[in-house]
Design an enzyme around this catalytic site. Sequence first.
Site, PDB file in Angstrom:
ATOM      1  N   ARG A  94       0.379   3.225  -6.686  1.00 60.04           N
ATOM      2  CA  ARG A  94      -0.304   2.219  -5.879  1.00 60.04           C
ATOM      3  C   ARG A  94       0.470   0.909  -6.020  1.00 60.04           C
ATOM      4  O   ARG A  94       0.999   0.608  -7.088  1.00 60.04           O
ATOM      5  CB  ARG A  94      -1.754   2.009  -6.340  1.00 60.04           C
ATOM      6  CG  ARG A  94      -2.725   3.089  -5.889  1.00 60.04           C
ATOM      7  CD  ARG A  94      -3.004   3.062  -4.390  1.00 60.04           C
ATOM      8  NE  ARG A  94      -3.928   4.108  -3.961  1.00 60.04           N
ATOM      9  CZ  ARG A  94      -3.570   5.308  -3.522  1.00 60.04           C
ATOM     10  NH1 ARG A  94      -2.299   5.648  -3.449  1.00 60.04           N
ATOM     11  NH2 ARG A  94      -4.481   6.185  -3.135  1.00 60.04           N
ATOM     12  N   HIS A 126       4.161   4.475   2.560  1.00 60.58           N
ATOM     13  CA  HIS A 126       3.059   5.307   2.053  1.00 60.58           C
ATOM     14  C   HIS A 126       3.071   6.681   2.740  1.00 60.58           C
ATOM     15  O   HIS A 126       2.070   7.113   3.324  1.00 60.58           O
ATOM     16  CB  HIS A 126       1.710   4.610   2.243  1.00 60.58           C
ATOM     17  CG  HIS A 126       0.700   5.016   1.207  1.00 60.58           C
ATOM     18  ND1 HIS A 126      -0.106   4.132   0.551  1.00 60.58           N
ATOM     19  CD2 HIS A 126       0.382   6.239   0.698  1.00 60.58           C
ATOM     20  CE1 HIS A 126      -0.885   4.787  -0.289  1.00 60.58           C
ATOM     21  NE2 HIS A 126      -0.604   6.072  -0.224  1.00 60.58           N
ATOM     22  N   GLU A 181       0.237  -3.764   1.291  1.00 55.79           N
ATOM     23  CA  GLU A 181       0.597  -2.836   2.373  1.00 55.79           C
ATOM     24  C   GLU A 181      -0.467  -2.728   3.459  1.00 55.79           C
ATOM     25  O   GLU A 181      -0.185  -2.298   4.572  1.00 55.79           O
ATOM     26  CB  GLU A 181       0.882  -1.439   1.805  1.00 55.79           C
ATOM     27  CG  GLU A 181      -0.359  -0.712   1.282  1.00 55.79           C
ATOM     28  CD  GLU A 181      -0.023   0.696   0.767  1.00 55.79           C
ATOM     29  OE1 GLU A 181       0.911   0.838  -0.028  1.00 55.79           O
ATOM     30  OE2 GLU A 181      -0.733   1.641   1.175  1.00 55.79           O
TER      31      GLU A 181
HETATM   32  P1  NAI Z   1      -4.287  12.245 -12.053  1.00 62.08           P
HETATM   33  O1  NAI Z   1      -5.637  11.668 -12.262  1.00 62.08           O
HETATM   34  O2  NAI Z   1      -4.082  13.722 -12.068  1.00 62.08           O
HETATM   35  O3  NAI Z   1      -3.265  11.615 -13.132  1.00 62.08           O
HETATM   36  C1  NAI Z   1      -3.222  10.260 -13.469  1.00 62.08           C
HETATM   37  C2  NAI Z   1      -2.768  10.182 -14.916  1.00 62.08           C
HETATM   38  O4  NAI Z   1      -2.541   8.790 -15.230  1.00 62.08           O
HETATM   39  C3  NAI Z   1      -3.792  10.714 -15.919  1.00 62.08           C
HETATM   40  O5  NAI Z   1      -3.182  11.675 -16.775  1.00 62.08           O
HETATM   41  C4  NAI Z   1      -4.233   9.468 -16.680  1.00 62.08           C
HETATM   42  O6  NAI Z   1      -4.560   9.748 -18.047  1.00 62.08           O
HETATM   43  C5  NAI Z   1      -2.979   8.613 -16.566  1.00 62.08           C
HETATM   44  N1  NAI Z   1      -3.177   7.186 -16.852  1.00 62.08           N
HETATM   45  C6  NAI Z   1      -4.256   6.419 -16.616  1.00 62.08           C
HETATM   46  N2  NAI Z   1      -4.015   5.160 -17.057  1.00 62.08           N
HETATM   47  C7  NAI Z   1      -2.758   5.156 -17.550  1.00 62.08           C
HETATM   48  C8  NAI Z   1      -1.959   4.160 -18.157  1.00 62.08           C
HETATM   49  N3  NAI Z   1      -2.400   2.905 -18.327  1.00 62.08           N
HETATM   50  N4  NAI Z   1      -0.711   4.493 -18.571  1.00 62.08           N
HETATM   51  C9  NAI Z   1      -0.250   5.761 -18.409  1.00 62.08           C
HETATM   52  N5  NAI Z   1      -0.988   6.754 -17.863  1.00 62.08           N
HETATM   53  C10 NAI Z   1      -2.221   6.448 -17.435  1.00 62.08           C
HETATM   54  O7  NAI Z   1      -3.777  11.611 -10.669  1.00 62.08           O
HETATM   55  P2  NAI Z   1      -2.616  12.140  -9.713  1.00 62.08           P
HETATM   56  O8  NAI Z   1      -3.187  13.105  -8.731  1.00 62.08           O
HETATM   57  O9  NAI Z   1      -1.452  12.546 -10.526  1.00 62.08           O
HETATM   58  O10 NAI Z   1      -2.274  10.804  -8.887  1.00 62.08           O
HETATM   59  C11 NAI Z   1      -1.770   9.647  -9.526  1.00 62.08           C
HETATM   60  C12 NAI Z   1      -1.835   8.481  -8.553  1.00 62.08           C
HETATM   61  O11 NAI Z   1      -0.912   8.688  -7.496  1.00 62.08           O
HETATM   62  C13 NAI Z   1      -3.186   8.315  -7.839  1.00 62.08           C
HETATM   63  O12 NAI Z   1      -4.112   7.574  -8.619  1.00 62.08           O
HETATM   64  C14 NAI Z   1      -2.823   7.588  -6.585  1.00 62.08           C
HETATM   65  O13 NAI Z   1      -2.969   6.194  -6.782  1.00 62.08           O
HETATM   66  C15 NAI Z   1      -1.341   7.910  -6.377  1.00 62.08           C
HETATM   67  N6  NAI Z   1      -1.128   8.706  -5.162  1.00 62.08           N
HETATM   68  C16 NAI Z   1      -0.221   8.252  -4.245  1.00 62.08           C
HETATM   69  C17 NAI Z   1       0.009   8.955  -3.069  1.00 62.08           C
HETATM   70  C18 NAI Z   1       1.034   8.521  -2.052  1.00 62.08           C
HETATM   71  O14 NAI Z   1       1.022   9.049  -0.910  1.00 62.08           O
HETATM   72  N7  NAI Z   1       1.930   7.589  -2.355  1.00 62.08           N
HETATM   73  C19 NAI Z   1      -0.758  10.164  -2.765  1.00 62.08           C
HETATM   74  C20 NAI Z   1      -1.628  10.594  -3.837  1.00 62.08           C
HETATM   75  C21 NAI Z   1      -1.817   9.865  -4.968  1.00 62.08           C
END
Ligand code: NAI
Length: 330
Positions: A234, A295, A263
């Site tokens: 993000r 995005h 964005e």
């Molecule tokens: P997820 O929930 O499976 O993984 C997120 C991980 O980040 C978790 O393991 C969590 O413990 C960790 N985390 C939380 N706070 C943290 C910190 N301060 N330092 C290090 N790790 C931390 O989520 P997923 O599916 O892997 O997605 C991650 C992010 O990707 C989403 O939250 C979303 O914002 C972004 N995203 C972007 C997309 C795009 O099109 N550019 C599409 C889908 C998701």
Amino acid sequence: MKIACFSVKPYDREFLLGANSAFGHELTFLEPHLSRETVALAAGFPAVCVFVNDRLDRPVLEGLASGGCKLVALRCAGFNNVDLPSAAALGITVVRVPAYSPHAVAEHTVALILALNRRLHRAYNRVREGNFALDGLLGFDLHGKVAGIVGTGKIGAVVARILHGFGCRLLATDAVQNPDCLSLGVEYVPLHGLLRQSDIVTLHCPLTPQTRYLIDSHSILEMKAGAMLINTGRGALVETTAVIEGLKRGKIGYLGLDVYEEEGDLFFEDLSSQVIQDDVFTRLLTFPNVLITGHQAFFTRNALEAIATTTLANVGAFEGGRPSGNEVRG
Ligand code: NAI
């Protein structure tokens, strides 16, 4: 259920209609973002379906509630754009699509890494103009380089697996250690250790009050000189003005972004005939070592099919009084 779908593009319509044959919801497609100005369009709909740049702050949620809305169905994974405590207080349930295709985002992340390293964005233009000189296109072998993954959830773990295939040494920061990553040999270290050692830093954690500006002027100082920074998470994980300073000083050697903190006024629209008013964004566009996509990391056929199906199933579960398991709470 009657659903008002906001921020709808032709591809959203195509995939939502395709998936809806199995659900039979009554879909109304609206092009505008959901905002304080457009919330009146949702009056009379028990559910709204929204995307990443619809802003569901307290006034918008109040507008939704007064129009009879009981459900916000996000057709995305992130939910940083919803004031969850206000939604709960107003009796509005919020559901999302927690996983659709981590591969889509992970593969785009690696595409940015490869394109920046081998300067494909510059090479493409040069060759089209008949310029076959190689000066300025020098890359490095990914094999043996240190990649630091911030957040090893679903997407970060796939990035780890792909980069492992390239022969990178993998570091990660996450409070939760992912067994799949551990089995690849990923070493978990604190963020400052990751920043100090990594040739490539890639962000895959959610945007929360704790992770806002995770990469700011202090963390940039800790990075290796000339390191590559990739953000497909993000926009506000990164303080853009600090990154611009880092690029100017050469501290950041490469920047790949699929997301940008402001964005909402830019992405998903064709602004090619307009003067872009965001001076910070336009400054980013001037660097030869910056590659920005709007995005699009999620944007694969597989992901859109999964998003549409899960979103409509979430609404169906709510309508039937069943939990979908995809509810988000503040
Ligand atoms: P997820 O929930 O499976 O993984 C997120 C991980 O980040 C978790 O393991 C969590 O413990 C960790 N985390 C939380 N706070 C943290 C910190 N301060 N330092 C290090 N790790 C931390 O989520 P997923 O599916 O892997 O997605 C991650 C992010 O990707 C989403 O939250 C979303 O914002 C972004 N995203 C972007 C997309 C795009 O099109 N550019 C599409 C889908 C998701």
